[in-house]
Design a protein around this motif. Structure first.
Motif, mmCIF file in Angstrom:
data_model
loop_
_atom_site.group_PDB
_atom_site.id
_atom_site.type_symbol
_atom_site.label_atom_id
_atom_site.label_comp_id
_atom_site.label_asym_id
_atom_site.label_seq_id
_atom_site.Cartn_x
_atom_site.Cartn_y
_atom_site.Cartn_z
ATOM 1 N N ARG A 128 0.899 -1.388 0.113
ATOM 2 C CA ARG A 128 -0.044 -0.040 -0.003
ATOM 3 C C ARG A 128 0.929 1.311 -0.110
ATOM 4 O O ARG A 128 1.914 1.310 0.742
ATOM 5 N N ARG A 156 -1.781 12.031 -11.386
ATOM 6 C CA ARG A 156 -1.915 10.986 -10.270
ATOM 7 C C ARG A 156 -1.004 11.522 -8.979
ATOM 8 O O ARG A 156 -1.374 11.083 -7.926
ATOM 9 N N HIS A 159 -3.234 13.531 -7.239
ATOM 10 C CA HIS A 159 -4.063 12.606 -6.417
ATOM 11 C C HIS A 159 -3.657 12.396 -5.110
ATOM 12 O O HIS A 159 -4.139 12.448 -3.903
ATOM 13 N N ILE A 167 -3.066 3.948 -2.111
ATOM 14 C CA ILE A 167 -3.634 3.376 -3.144
ATOM 15 C C ILE A 167 -2.950 1.889 -2.938
ATOM 16 O O ILE A 167 -2.055 1.672 -2.160
ATOM 17 N N ASP A 168 -3.701 0.870 -3.372
ATOM 18 C CA ASP A 168 -3.343 -0.603 -3.289
ATOM 19 C C ASP A 168 -2.062 -0.786 -4.394
ATOM 20 O O ASP A 168 -1.891 0.101 -5.255
ATOM 21 N N GLN A 170 -2.407 -2.783 -6.884
ATOM 22 C CA GLN A 170 -2.758 -2.891 -8.118
ATOM 23 C C GLN A 170 -2.929 -1.513 -8.895
ATOM 24 O O GLN A 170 -2.778 -1.536 -10.090
ATOM 25 N N THR A 171 -3.353 -0.616 -7.955
ATOM 26 C CA THR A 171 -3.403 0.781 -8.720
ATOM 27 C C THR A 171 -1.971 1.151 -8.866
ATOM 28 O O THR A 171 -1.806 1.677 -10.084
ATOM 29 N N ALA A 172 -1.233 0.964 -7.997
ATOM 30 C CA ALA A 172 0.038 1.342 -8.247
ATOM 31 C C ALA A 172 0.872 0.905 -9.580
ATOM 32 O O ALA A 172 1.592 1.544 -10.225
ATOM 33 N N GLU A 173 0.721 -0.494 -9.902
ATOM 34 C CA GLU A 173 0.990 -1.014 -11.038
ATOM 35 C C GLU A 173 0.240 -0.525 -12.317
ATOM 36 O O GLU A 173 0.830 0.056 -13.363
ATOM 37 N N ARG A 174 -0.815 -0.136 -12.148
ATOM 38 C CA ARG A 174 -1.814 0.521 -13.284
ATOM 39 C C ARG A 174 -1.236 1.812 -13.617
ATOM 40 O O ARG A 174 -1.189 2.250 -14.733
ATOM 41 N N TRP A 175 -0.875 2.522 -12.503
ATOM 42 C CA TRP A 175 -0.254 3.796 -12.695
ATOM 43 C C TRP A 175 1.106 4.027 -13.114
ATOM 44 O O TRP A 175 1.551 5.082 -13.412
#
Length: 245
Positions: A128, A156, A159, A167-168, A170-175
């Motif tokens: 996280r 981002r 944000h 952010i989790d 998965q979000t960190a990877e997507r970003w």
């Protein structure tokens, strides 16, 4: 040499720096240790940065308050205190070898600013990330607001920094904050070791030149010129012949 907040180990040409302070927190004794421990890297050609129970809970506010509080209202005195923190984080970016941040669990505040100075960031699914300084009445000032826009974009970064919300993984990877996501911490550390071993086997001057060009954030033409001049100085006929095989 023994350190209070970190532990450095070597396995061949790969070094691993583990944050050993409670929850990877960064108090007044943490910052001066970093330049000293990095001087112990010796012949390491890649460095893994990781935590123990989690990556880092960030700045140890309770321990740091007695140092910071007397400087409030005095910009020069405050800057002098923060300069030691900047020097510690900047030291990772300045290393001639690649630094892999392997993040599991929480990576908060100064921890996130620290990994933004690393070259490669990977994480396990339980990771996280947050930049909660605004919720504490602080503007993040350890390099995150300067480095993160190059990694994930200004929007981002805004944000993260303006909401202070986590952010989790998965979000960190997507970003694009992390480039690989592993299922467990054990898988993460295994992958970090494999990645570091591969990097350590590459021609060191080529790796260093690539890192320096990326970190310089120069305008396009100047960045091209820097890369060309680096090659002119460090590319060898033997290396070129090997590449042509």
């Amino acid at each position: 040499m023994t350190f209070q907040n970190v532990n450095l180990t070597h396995a061949g040409e790969v070094a691993t720096l583990t944050l050993t302070s409670k929850k990877g927190s960064m108090g007044p004794t943490f910052w001066p240790e970093i330049p000293r421990v990095l001087n112990e890297l010796g012949g390491a050609r890649a460095l893994i940065l990781r935590g123990q129970d989690l990556f880092s809970a960030g700045l140890d506010v309770r321990a740091s308050a007695p140092v910071i509080a007397p400087t409030l209202g005095d910009p020069d005195a405050f800057a002098a205190v923060v300069a030691e923190m900047h020097a510690a984080i900047d030291a990772f970016a300045a290393l001639p070898i690649p630094v892999i941040a392997a993040v599991h669990g929480w990576c908060i505040g100064a921890g996130l600013e620290l990994i933004s100075a690393c070259d490669i960031r990977i994480a396990s699914a339980d990771a996280r990330f947050s930049l909660p300084e605004v919720k504490l009445g602080i503007t993040a000032d350890l390099g995150g607001l300067q480095r993160l826009p190059h990694l994930i974009g200004t929007g981002r970064t805004a944000h993260l920094a303006l909401t202070g919300d986590p952010i989790d993984a998965q979000t960190a990877e997507r970003w694009g904050l992390i480039t690989e996501l592993l299922p467990t911490p054990d898988a993460l550390f295994e992958r970090a070791n494999a990645l570091a071993t591969g990097l350590a086997a590459l021609p060191p001057r080529a790796v260093e030149g690539t890192k320096r060009t990326l970190h310089a954030h120069l305008p396009h033409a100047q960045s091209l010129d820097q890369a060309v001049r680096w090659n002119a100085q460090h590319m060898t006929a033997g290396g070129l012949a090997q590449a042509l095989k």
